[in-house]
Design a protein around this motif. Structure first.
Motif, mmCIF file in Angstrom:
data_model
loop_
_atom_site.group_PDB
_atom_site.id
_atom_site.type_symbol
_atom_site.label_atom_id
_atom_site.label_comp_id
_atom_site.label_asym_id
_atom_site.label_seq_id
_atom_site.Cartn_x
_atom_site.Cartn_y
_atom_site.Cartn_z
ATOM 1 N N GLU A 82 32.959 -11.598 -79.200
ATOM 2 C CA GLU A 82 33.179 -11.533 -80.961
ATOM 3 C C GLU A 82 33.753 -13.111 -81.393
ATOM 4 O O GLU A 82 34.377 -13.553 -80.862
ATOM 5 N N GLY A 83 33.076 -13.332 -82.651
ATOM 6 C CA GLY A 83 33.223 -14.656 -83.160
ATOM 7 C C GLY A 83 34.773 -14.531 -84.070
ATOM 8 O O GLY A 83 35.424 -15.544 -84.625
ATOM 9 N N ARG A 84 35.206 -13.266 -84.262
ATOM 10 C CA ARG A 84 36.307 -13.043 -85.175
ATOM 11 C C ARG A 84 37.152 -11.902 -84.385
ATOM 12 O O ARG A 84 36.297 -11.009 -83.839
ATOM 13 N N PRO A 85 38.373 -11.472 -84.527
ATOM 14 C CA PRO A 85 38.962 -10.462 -84.068
ATOM 15 C C PRO A 85 38.717 -9.084 -84.761
ATOM 16 O O PRO A 85 38.950 -8.740 -85.929
ATOM 17 N N ARG A 86 37.667 -8.468 -84.189
ATOM 18 C CA ARG A 86 37.429 -6.846 -84.733
ATOM 19 C C ARG A 86 38.251 -5.824 -84.294
ATOM 20 O O ARG A 86 38.719 -5.866 -83.067
ATOM 21 N N ILE A 87 38.665 -5.191 -85.293
ATOM 22 C CA ILE A 87 39.802 -4.205 -85.127
ATOM 23 C C ILE A 87 39.392 -2.986 -84.297
ATOM 24 O O ILE A 87 38.139 -2.497 -84.117
ATOM 25 N N PHE A 88 40.084 -2.470 -83.045
ATOM 26 C CA PHE A 88 39.605 -1.696 -82.095
ATOM 27 C C PHE A 88 40.786 -0.793 -81.812
ATOM 28 O O PHE A 88 40.785 -0.171 -80.533
ATOM 29 N N ASN A 89 41.808 -0.506 -82.594
ATOM 30 C CA ASN A 89 43.099 0.297 -82.190
ATOM 31 C C ASN A 89 42.795 1.416 -81.770
ATOM 32 O O ASN A 89 43.526 2.142 -81.156
ATOM 33 N N TYR A 103 21.585 -4.157 -80.371
ATOM 34 C CA TYR A 103 21.271 -4.808 -81.591
ATOM 35 C C TYR A 103 19.701 -4.955 -81.891
ATOM 36 O O TYR A 103 19.100 -5.372 -80.960
ATOM 37 N N PRO A 104 19.415 -4.504 -83.102
ATOM 38 C CA PRO A 104 17.831 -4.660 -83.246
ATOM 39 C C PRO A 104 17.553 -6.247 -83.323
ATOM 40 O O PRO A 104 18.460 -6.884 -83.675
ATOM 41 N N LYS A 105 16.455 -6.454 -82.864
ATOM 42 C CA LYS A 105 15.924 -7.926 -83.039
ATOM 43 C C LYS A 105 15.353 -8.291 -84.355
ATOM 44 O O LYS A 105 15.454 -9.568 -84.673
ATOM 45 N N GLU A 106 15.294 -7.516 -85.056
ATOM 46 C CA GLU A 106 15.064 -7.923 -86.690
ATOM 47 C C GLU A 106 16.127 -8.662 -87.306
ATOM 48 O O GLU A 106 17.425 -8.118 -87.399
ATOM 49 N N LEU A 162 30.895 -9.453 -93.903
ATOM 50 C CA LEU A 162 30.849 -7.862 -93.633
ATOM 51 C C LEU A 162 31.901 -7.311 -94.613
ATOM 52 O O LEU A 162 32.665 -7.568 -95.230
ATOM 53 N N ASP A 163 31.650 -5.797 -94.482
ATOM 54 C CA ASP A 163 32.546 -4.965 -95.539
ATOM 55 C C ASP A 163 33.394 -4.296 -94.650
ATOM 56 O O ASP A 163 34.412 -3.560 -95.246
ATOM 57 N N GLU A 164 33.380 -4.133 -93.288
ATOM 58 C CA GLU A 164 34.429 -3.363 -92.433
ATOM 59 C C GLU A 164 34.726 -4.197 -91.317
ATOM 60 O O GLU A 164 33.845 -4.476 -90.568
ATOM 61 N N LEU A 165 35.847 -4.576 -90.813
ATOM 62 C CA LEU A 165 36.467 -5.403 -89.983
ATOM 63 C C LEU A 165 36.314 -4.721 -88.487
ATOM 64 O O LEU A 165 36.397 -5.236 -87.399
ATOM 65 N N THR A 166 36.741 -3.156 -88.531
ATOM 66 C CA THR A 166 36.491 -2.403 -87.513
ATOM 67 C C THR A 166 35.232 -2.772 -86.475
ATOM 68 O O THR A 166 34.186 -2.520 -87.448
ATOM 69 N N LEU A 167 35.307 -2.582 -85.419
ATOM 70 C CA LEU A 167 33.958 -2.466 -84.579
ATOM 71 C C LEU A 167 33.384 -1.317 -85.067
ATOM 72 O O LEU A 167 33.699 -0.259 -85.723
ATOM 73 N N SER A 168 31.954 -1.481 -84.987
ATOM 74 C CA SER A 168 31.096 -0.609 -85.518
ATOM 75 C C SER A 168 31.057 1.084 -84.916
ATOM 76 O O SER A 168 31.488 1.236 -84.068
ATOM 77 N N LYS A 169 30.918 1.796 -85.847
ATOM 78 C CA LYS A 169 30.882 3.368 -85.211
ATOM 79 C C LYS A 169 30.141 3.597 -84.115
ATOM 80 O O LYS A 169 30.628 4.360 -83.275
ATOM 81 N N ASN A 170 29.121 3.040 -83.805
ATOM 82 C CA ASN A 170 28.485 3.194 -82.751
ATOM 83 C C ASN A 170 29.092 2.767 -81.454
ATOM 84 O O ASN A 170 28.836 3.489 -80.587
ATOM 85 N N GLN A 171 29.467 1.547 -81.570
ATOM 86 C CA GLN A 171 30.343 0.881 -80.497
ATOM 87 C C GLN A 171 31.597 1.794 -80.114
ATOM 88 O O GLN A 171 31.872 1.995 -78.972
ATOM 89 N N ILE A 172 32.248 2.315 -81.156
ATOM 90 C CA ILE A 172 33.471 3.145 -80.969
ATOM 91 C C ILE A 172 33.008 4.383 -80.387
ATOM 92 O O ILE A 172 33.702 5.150 -79.422
ATOM 93 N N THR A 173 31.830 4.822 -80.720
ATOM 94 C CA THR A 173 31.323 6.264 -80.073
ATOM 95 C C THR A 173 31.097 5.918 -78.482
ATOM 96 O O THR A 173 31.487 6.769 -77.746
ATOM 97 N N LEU A 174 30.380 4.867 -78.295
ATOM 98 C CA LEU A 174 30.145 4.408 -76.676
ATOM 99 C C LEU A 174 31.439 4.504 -76.029
ATOM 100 O O LEU A 174 31.443 4.998 -74.997
ATOM 101 N N ILE A 176 23.716 -4.934 -87.917
ATOM 102 C CA ILE A 176 23.618 -3.291 -87.524
ATOM 103 C C ILE A 176 23.202 -2.840 -85.994
ATOM 104 O O ILE A 176 22.224 -3.679 -85.638
ATOM 105 N N ASP A 177 23.831 -2.108 -85.386
ATOM 106 C CA ASP A 177 23.629 -1.740 -84.074
ATOM 107 C C ASP A 177 23.141 -0.273 -84.008
ATOM 108 O O ASP A 177 23.368 0.334 -85.018
ATOM 109 N N ARG A 178 22.408 0.129 -82.747
ATOM 110 C CA ARG A 178 21.859 1.398 -82.837
ATOM 111 C C ARG A 178 22.164 2.070 -81.435
ATOM 112 O O ARG A 178 22.056 1.267 -80.480
ATOM 113 N N ILE A 179 22.451 3.382 -81.348
ATOM 114 C CA ILE A 179 22.601 3.952 -80.216
ATOM 115 C C ILE A 179 21.164 4.074 -79.461
ATOM 116 O O ILE A 179 20.247 4.401 -80.251
#
Length: 779
Positions: A571-578, A498-501, A542-554, A507-510
């Motif tokens: 996590e503070g709420r259940p993020r989807i990871f099916n 996660y960026p510190k800004e 948020l606009d998407e409840l699914t875990l971020s694309k970068n986390q799914i890639t990892l 937003i997270d980044r690879i």
């Protein structure tokens, strides 16, 4: 705090043993507390001495920034200082009776004491009637200060299914808050976590009204004790009354559309039970329900809250919310009209929070005859009684040196125990957990080496962005694993960060996934730590409840290594990871476990402690299946051979109340007292629970009922009782419940409780018994 959308809550306070008589000025004398949260002659005597302007000042609450050097809001001078001219203007000239917030500065108890002492010296020495200020703070999961103990957030406390833990956490949070001379905490949150898109879900006790009620009552008693004026107790504040946690859009502070029977059936009970437990203040929902902002609703604030629920304490607004009747809701043309609406509806104190215009405009409204002074007196009585019961007239500040356990070992142990009982094992294929301490492990993911993510928002600062600085003496997940094993056995590669800004906190980044793939070849297991960065309120939308694309890639890259992947959710709420769940060898939910969360997780992963947490919400599988466990029969999302609704189930990832253990439990000898009941009887239930495994463990025994036919469509099932029991290997215990039949009532079409005759089922431990209610009854 540092954002205009910051929300605070206020708490009703219990009585103290000292009072005052007014003979020209205040003379403090010993006295008895008033009964039943009413007012006594000491309050009435003071009220008679007050001018109208002094009364209105008591109804006004401003943020600390207003009396700080610099330009409010958000542009305070550095280093931070109080501004004595502003303090005199606000407290002496405008008689403001309450201040809140931190001003964006993380303070030690000693520093807080200096701040509060300065404010109280002005209030109690330089004003005509010497009325102390009541200071409020967000103690969402522990005191909002440097060195404070941070516990699991309420969603984690709910996962313990243990009211004793909720009580202990509140009690110790009160102790550390009082060490800073702050007598009022904006907690507990009783909003139902019914929609996982809502960014404040983690602040409440899950989706179920009964679970929330039990833990809410425990929290109120922990904060307030037998006497809120005691040096170790504070006033609690219930929030956010009511329906705040179910916005139609899933975004914070957006409209809710809740039919009144549903509102009364599910959303009101936690507040009702906490009020019955003695809660002394309540904060209003920032949103609107069915087109009516709650701050402007006589129905919600008077007819229901005062007349039906019998609340006698202080009603405080949320941040800027009277102004928001103009700016957000558009039900008032200007501030003056908004103030009239809110005061007429039943608000006692306005969290203004940036200026004293509220004082001026409310004074004009009374002088113009648009609001009666008698109405002002109602609110001021409640506020003065709260201050009196908090013993503020006798003890406006406390000596921080008299709180030696602040941030100490005892509190850390309670925090760790709370985290241990909350962490929930959701999957454990082939009993891969617990791990051997000499196992070679790759730890990766954005949540692997962060105290910030373990704590979430409301941690030292509003959005928690400084947590890694202030919690550096606590172990992250990676550091805890090293401490329980050895550096030679644990390898860390970030993978995604996660960026510190602050602007990009969601937003997270690879960063180095390829390195993680290489390192995975040298280990036995991969610990994949995914989830969310810190947030709360509007920034958490948020606009998407699914875990971020970068986390799914990892995750997919780790799966491709062929090594067993253990997913740690933080996590503070259940993020989807099916999309990746089937490839995970184990799944562990930590929620937001606080500063001891890393240590607690390590103890569980290595088997020193057996996990016992159970989900306090339904974990969704898909973004279009956000349905609580107590859905209607027709709300099924499960499919069977192409037929919809034939099994009345929800296609969730994991069910409400679900959680695995390292041992096994067997239920037997399930009995109910009889099969036919009248409305005035109780069902007596007993069931035997046996630990059939080879290690000690804790099990949450859950009792549910189902009303098979009702005049307003019933829920598939409802939680009615629960009990957490600890069993040694091979040990058995018989658990007993008593359930009054009247608790099976529901809110009917006329918005009144109704108990209807008919057939019911009662379920526990996978067993079901049928029973009949022979008579109907209006309640």
């Amino acid at each position: 705090m540092n954002k205009p959308e910051h929300i605070f809550n206020t708490n009703m306070l219990k009585r103290t043993f000292f009072g005052f008589l007014i003979i020209g000025t205040i003379v403090l004398i010993a006295g008895k507390p008033s009964d039943d949260h009413g007012t006594d002659e000491r309050v009435e005597a003071l009220l008679k001495q007050m001018t109208l302007a002094e009364k209105i000042g008591q109804m006004t609450q401003v943020t600390l920034e207003v009396i700080s050097k610099g330009e409010s809001p958000f542009n305070m001078d550095k280093p931070w200082e109080l501004d004595m001219e502003k303090i005199h203007e606000v407290i002496v000239n405008y008689h403001v009776g309450s201040i809140l917030n931190t001003g964006g500065v993380v303070r030690t108890p000693e520093e807080w004491n200096k701040v509060i002492t300065t404010i109280q010296n002005v209030a109690t020495k330089d004003t005509r009637l010497n009325i102390p200020v009541i200071y409020g703070i967000d103690a969402i999961h522990g005191m909002y200060g440097a060195g404070a103990t941070l516990y699991p957030h309420e969603v984690g406390l709910a996962a313990t299914w243990n009211p004793t833990i909720a009580y202990d956490v509140a009690k110790l949070s009160a102790y550390e808050t009082k060490a800073a001379s702050i007598p009022w905490v904006f907690s507990p949150t009783l909003d139902l976590g019914i929609d996982p898109r809502w960014p404040r879900q983690y602040e409440g006790f899950g989706e179920d009204p009964y679970l929330s009620s039990v833990l809410g009552v425990a929290s109120v008693k922990g904060f307030e004790g037998e006497n809120i004026g005691d040096k170790n107790n504070v006033a609690s504040c219930l929030k956010h009354y009511v329906g705040y946690g179910n916005p139609k859009s899933g975004k914070d502070r957006t409209p809710a559309w809740i039919p009144e029977p549903f509102l009364r059936e599910y959303f009101l009970p936690p507040f009702q039970k906490a009020i019955e437990a003695g809660a002394r203040s309540i904060m209003v929902n920032s949103g609107e329900i069915n087109g009516m902002p709650v701050h402007a609703s006589n129905k919600f604030l008077k007819e229901i809250l005062r007349d039906e629920l019998g609340f006698k304490g202080v009603v405080v607004t949320d941040w800027f919310d009277i102004n928001n009747l103009v700016e957000r809701h558009h039900v008032a043309a200007n501030k003056k009209a908004a103030i009239k609406m809110a005061i007429d509806a039943g608000v006692d104190m306005s969290m203004v929070p940036y200026d004293i215009e509220f004082c001026k405009l409310l004074l004009e409204l009374v002088k113009e005859g648009k609001i009666s002074e008698a109405r002002i007196d109602q609110s001021v009585r409640r506020i003065l009684q709260l201050k009196l019961d908090l013993d503020l007239f006798e003890n406006p500040t406390y000596n921080y040196k008299e709180y030696p356990e602040y941030g100490g070992f005892k509190h850390h142990q309670i925090a760790r125990n709370a985290a241990l009982e909350s962490i929930t094992l959701l999957k454990n294929k082939n009993d891969i957990l617990p791990l051997q301490k000499d196992a070679k492990i790759l730890v990766t993911g954005p949540n692997a080496n962060s105290n910030r993510t373990l704590n979430g928002g409301w941690s030292y600062t509003w959005q928690g962005e400084e947590t890694d600085i202030h919690a550096k003496d606590h172990n992250t997940i990676y550091e805890a694993l090293i401490s329980y094993s050895s550096p030679e056995n644990i390898t860390f590669v970030q993978g995604v960060e996660y960026p510190k800004e602050e602007a990009d906190y969601k937003i997270d980044r690879i960063v180095d996934i390829d390195k993680a793939v290489v390192q995975a070849q040298n280990v036995d297991y991969i610990l994949l730590c995914l989830g969310e960065n810190t947030y709360t309120e509007k920034p958490g939308d948020l606009d998407e409840l699914t875990l971020s694309k970068n986390q799914i890639t990892l995750a997919n890259k780790m799966i491709e290594t062929g090594k067993p992947v253990i997913l740690i959710l933080n996590e503070g709420r259940p993020r989807i990871f099916n999309a990746i769940e089937q490839d995970m060898t184990a799944v562990v939910q930590t929620y937001l476990p606080g500063n001891e969360g890393g240590n607690a997780l390590a103890e569980i992963l290595y088997g020193d402690v057996n996990p016992s947490g159970k989900l306090p919400y339904t974990y969704p599988r898909y973004t279009n299946d956000l349905v609580p466990y107590y859905h209607k029969f027709s709300a099924s999302t499960a499919h069977n051979d192409g037929n919809i609704n034939n099994n009345h189930e929800i296609n969730s990832q994991y069910e409400f109340g679900f959680g695995l253990s390292y041992t096994t439990f067997e239920y037997s000898e399930y009995q109910i007292s009889k099969n036919n009941y009248s409305p005035d009887e109780s069902i007596e239930v007993s069931i035997k629970v046996t630990n059939t495994g080879d290690r000690k463990g804790k099990e949450v025994v859950q009792l549910y009922t189902t009303d098979l036919v009702a005049s307003l469509s019933p829920s598939v099932k409802r939680l009615r009782r629960f009990k957490k029991v600890e069993l040694k290997a091979g040990e058995s215990k018989t658990v007993q419940f008593s359930l009054p039949i009247k608790e099976l009532s529901f809110i009917g079409h006329n918005n009144k409780p109704l108990l209807e005759a008919g057939d019911f089922k009662i379920n526990c431990g996978g067993f079901t018994k049928d029973f009949v209610l022979s008579d109907s009854q209006k309640l």
